[in-house]
Motif scaffolding. Structure first.
Motif, PDB file in Angstrom:
ATOM      1  N   TYR A 161       1.219  -0.750   0.203  1.00 40.25           N
ATOM      2  CA  TYR A 161       0.033   0.016  -0.029  1.00 40.25           C
ATOM      3  C   TYR A 161       0.875   1.396  -0.263  1.00 40.25           C
ATOM      4  CZ  TYR A 161      -3.241   3.390   1.350  1.00 40.25           C
ATOM      5  OH  TYR A 161      -4.597   4.369   1.678  1.00 40.25           O
TER       6      TYR A 161
ATOM      7  N   TYR B 264       1.099  11.542   0.706  1.00 43.41           N
ATOM      8  CA  TYR B 264      -0.049  12.481   1.790  1.00 43.41           C
ATOM      9  C   TYR B 264       0.817  13.630   1.028  1.00 43.41           C
ATOM     10  CZ  TYR B 264      -1.859   9.581   4.964  1.00 43.41           C
ATOM     11  OH  TYR B 264      -2.535   8.746   6.193  1.00 43.41           O
TER      12      TYR B 264
ATOM     13  N   GLN C 210       1.465  18.437   2.645  1.00 42.34           N
ATOM     14  CA  GLN C 210       2.071  19.114   3.834  1.00 42.34           C
ATOM     15  C   GLN C 210       2.637  19.996   2.976  1.00 42.34           C
ATOM     16  OE1 GLN C 210       5.383  18.249   6.163  1.00 42.34           O
ATOM     17  NE2 GLN C 210       4.170  18.873   8.571  1.00 42.34           N
TER      18      GLN C 210
ATOM     19  N   GLU D  12       1.162  23.267   8.103  1.00 42.59           N
ATOM     20  CA  GLU D  12       0.742  22.617   8.334  1.00 42.59           C
ATOM     21  C   GLU D  12       1.250  21.002   9.005  1.00 42.59           C
ATOM     22  OE1 GLU D  12      -2.819  25.690   5.906  1.00 42.59           O
ATOM     23  OE2 GLU D  12      -3.580  22.973   5.956  1.00 42.59           O
ATOM     24  N   SER D  13      -0.258  20.371   9.152  1.00 42.62           N
ATOM     25  CA  SER D  13      -0.053  19.176   8.862  1.00 42.62           C
ATOM     26  C   SER D  13       0.287  18.190   7.988  1.00 42.62           C
ATOM     27  CB  SER D  13      -1.293  18.867  10.435  1.00 42.62           C
ATOM     28  OG  SER D  13      -2.789  18.447   9.834  1.00 42.62           O
ATOM     29  N   PRO D  14       0.575  16.753   8.091  1.00 38.86           N
ATOM     30  CA  PRO D  14       0.166  15.349   6.491  1.00 38.86           C
ATOM     31  C   PRO D  14      -1.125  15.891   6.577  1.00 38.86           C
ATOM     32  CG  PRO D  14       2.475  15.292   7.701  1.00 38.86           C
ATOM     33  CD  PRO D  14       1.128  16.755   8.463  1.00 38.86           C
TER      34      PRO D  14
ATOM     35  N   LEU E 169      -3.697  12.882   3.388  1.00 36.91           N
ATOM     36  CA  LEU E 169      -3.258  12.080   2.850  1.00 36.91           C
ATOM     37  C   LEU E 169      -4.096  12.979   1.072  1.00 36.91           C
ATOM     38  CD1 LEU E 169      -3.360   9.258   1.989  1.00 36.91           C
ATOM     39  CD2 LEU E 169      -5.672   8.824   1.732  1.00 36.91           C
TER      40      LEU E 169
ATOM     41  N   PHE F 136       4.883  13.807   0.554  1.00 37.66           N
ATOM     42  CA  PHE F 136       5.516  12.463   0.869  1.00 37.66           C
ATOM     43  C   PHE F 136       5.039  11.277   0.007  1.00 37.66           C
ATOM     44  CE2 PHE F 136       7.748  14.595   4.366  1.00 37.66           C
ATOM     45  CZ  PHE F 136       7.297  15.889   4.852  1.00 37.66           C
TER      46      PHE F 136
ATOM     47  N   SER G 117       3.193   0.917   3.233  1.00 34.98           N
ATOM     48  CA  SER G 117       3.294  -0.187   4.260  1.00 34.98           C
ATOM     49  C   SER G 117       2.406  -1.595   3.677  1.00 34.98           C
ATOM     50  CB  SER G 117       2.069   0.471   5.023  1.00 34.98           C
ATOM     51  OG  SER G 117       0.440   0.319   4.446  1.00 34.98           O
TER      52      SER G 117
ATOM     53  N   TYR H 270       0.929  -3.155   8.707  1.00 32.29           N
ATOM     54  CA  TYR H 270       0.374  -1.943   8.110  1.00 32.29           C
ATOM     55  C   TYR H 270       0.480  -0.599   8.366  1.00 32.29           C
ATOM     56  CZ  TYR H 270      -2.830  -4.525   5.390  1.00 32.29           C
ATOM     57  OH  TYR H 270      -2.814  -5.998   5.055  1.00 32.29           O
ATOM     58  N   LYS H 271       1.879  -0.720   9.306  1.00 31.93           N
ATOM     59  CA  LYS H 271       2.934   0.231  10.237  1.00 31.93           C
ATOM     60  C   LYS H 271       3.058   1.362   8.426  1.00 31.93           C
ATOM     61  CE  LYS H 271       5.769  -1.151  12.359  1.00 31.93           C
ATOM     62  NZ  LYS H 271       7.198  -1.931  12.947  1.00 31.93           N
ATOM     63  N   TYR H 272       2.944   2.724   8.692  1.00 33.30           N
ATOM     64  CA  TYR H 272       3.670   3.627   7.469  1.00 33.30           C
ATOM     65  C   TYR H 272       5.380   3.928   7.600  1.00 33.30           C
ATOM     66  CZ  TYR H 272      -0.544   5.814   5.904  1.00 33.30           C
ATOM     67  OH  TYR H 272      -2.359   5.692   5.140  1.00 33.30           O
TER      68      TYR H 272
ATOM     69  N   PHE I 154       7.825   6.435   5.891  1.00 37.04           N
ATOM     70  CA  PHE I 154       7.599   7.545   5.054  1.00 37.04           C
ATOM     71  C   PHE I 154       9.135   7.560   4.650  1.00 37.04           C
ATOM     72  CE2 PHE I 154       3.674   9.626   5.199  1.00 37.04           C
ATOM     73  CZ  PHE I 154       3.288   9.229   6.515  1.00 37.04           C
ATOM     74  N   GLY I 155       9.419   8.430   3.179  1.00 33.80           N
ATOM     75  CA  GLY I 155      10.105   8.951   2.697  1.00 33.80           C
ATOM     76  C   GLY I 155      10.712   9.984   2.924  1.00 33.80           C
ATOM     77  N   ALA I 156      11.604  10.654   2.817  1.00 32.59           N
ATOM     78  CA  ALA I 156      11.953  11.958   3.578  1.00 32.59           C
ATOM     79  C   ALA I 156      11.251  13.238   3.084  1.00 32.59           C
ATOM     80  CB  ALA I 156      13.454  12.447   3.157  1.00 32.59           C
TER      81      ALA I 156
ATOM     82  N   HIS J 269      14.488  13.924   6.771  1.00 35.20           N
ATOM     83  CA  HIS J 269      14.284  12.829   7.563  1.00 35.20           C
ATOM     84  C   HIS J 269      12.407  12.033   7.294  1.00 35.20           C
ATOM     85  CE1 HIS J 269      18.192  11.272   9.428  1.00 35.20           C
ATOM     86  NE2 HIS J 269      17.873  12.654   9.696  1.00 35.20           N
ATOM     87  N   GLY J 270      11.649  13.689   6.963  1.00 39.07           N
ATOM     88  CA  GLY J 270      10.325  13.194   6.309  1.00 39.07           C
ATOM     89  C   GLY J 270       9.649  12.457   8.415  1.00 39.07           C
ATOM     90  N   LEU J 271       8.745  12.249   8.214  1.00 37.65           N
ATOM     91  CA  LEU J 271       7.915  11.769   9.554  1.00 37.65           C
ATOM     92  C   LEU J 271       8.756   9.933   9.882  1.00 37.65           C
ATOM     93  CD1 LEU J 271       4.963  12.518   8.126  1.00 37.65           C
ATOM     94  CD2 LEU J 271       5.487  13.243   9.680  1.00 37.65           C
TER      95      LEU J 271
ATOM     96  N   PHE K  85       4.283  14.718  15.511  1.00 41.92           N
ATOM     97  CA  PHE K  85       2.337  14.867  15.772  1.00 41.92           C
ATOM     98  C   PHE K  85       2.338  13.462  15.896  1.00 41.92           C
ATOM     99  CE2 PHE K  85       2.493  18.242  12.006  1.00 41.92           C
ATOM    100  CZ  PHE K  85       3.281  18.168  11.560  1.00 41.92           C
TER     101      PHE K  85
ATOM    102  N   GLY L 276      -3.203  15.092  14.094  1.00 42.80           N
ATOM    103  CA  GLY L 276      -3.237  16.544  14.624  1.00 42.80           C
ATOM    104  C   GLY L 276      -2.256  17.290  14.216  1.00 42.80           C
TER     105      GLY L 276
END
Lengths: 113, 113
Positions: A32, A36, A38, A42-44, A46, A89, A93, A99-101, A103-105, B41-43, B90, B105
């Motif tokens: 998957y 995202y 950002q 603000e926050s990321p 989808l 980003f 997962s 299913y933890k994400y 993330f790329g940088a 580093h992203g998230l 976050f 958040g």
């Protein structure tokens, strides 16, 4: 180790051009791939996502192209607008990872009017 | 009516002090996550939880603890804060499963002096 890599780190395009953001991964069990975005301060959130059963996912001006064999995907933003200026980003997962994400940088996109 | 809220939004702590970051979600999601975001580093996932009473280590758990006392609340605890923990944190919530959209958040900016 960085399992998800993004390139370029930053990208500037003119309004109306197509921006291409690249992502590659190492773990073949990833199944998957959400993107995202950002905006500054603000926050990321989808934007669009794809599963490997498809090699393309389209949502308006945003399209993901997926190459499972090469473990690469790309996000194409057609007719780029100044409002698309944000950091993008790529994440991945897998069921095997609960299913933890990962993330790329990120790629910082700037669209100039 | 924000679904994921964090407190405090900004925090300055001293080295060696204890810091608690709080997160509340009204999405009724089972899963909650704590990430830190640093340039380049992203998230990165610190801790996550599948429900009340559960906490799991993420990719960078060292120096952090987590607590999930209820479905709605998830805390991140720095027992002995260090300057290397200066970052933006976050919290996110999600349904869980293979297409788990995570809702973030607004973030907490932590500075450890």
């Amino acid at each position: 180790q960085q399992q998800v890599r993004q390139s370029p780190q930053s990208l500037t395009v003119w309004e109306g051009e197509t921006a291409i953001l690249n992502c590659s991964y190492e773990d073949s069990t990833f199944d998957y791939f959400p993107w995202y975005w950002q905006f500054p301060r603000e926050s990321p959130a989808l934007l669009i996502a794809i599963r490997p059963v498809s090699n393309k996912k389209e949502d308006g001006r945003f399209t993901i192209f997926f190459n499972k064999r090469e473990k690469k995907l790309s996000l194409h933003i057609t007719d780029s607008q100044p409002g698309d200026s944000a950091t993008y980003f790529c994440a991945a997962s897998a069921e095997t990872g609960n299913y933890k994400y990962v993330f790329g940088a990120g790629t910082r996109l700037k669209v100039i009017a | 009516e924000a679904a994921v809220t964090q407190s405090p939004r900004n925090k300055v702590a001293v080295t060696g002090g204890k810091v608690t970051l709080s997160c509340n979600q009204t999405n009724n999601h089972n899963n909650m996550y704590w990430y830190r975001q640093d340039t380049g580093h992203g998230l990165r996932l610190i801790h996550y939880s599948y429900g009340a009473g559960s906490t799991e280590k993420g990719d960078i758990p060292d120096g952090y603890k987590a607590s999930r006392p209820s479905q709605e609340n998830f805390s991140l605890i720095l027992e002995l804060a260090t300057p290397s923990q200066t970052s933006v944190y976050f919290c996110a919530s999600g349904d869980g499963g293979g297409a788990d959209e995570q809702y973030f958040g607004p973030g907490t900016r932590l500075t450890v002096l």
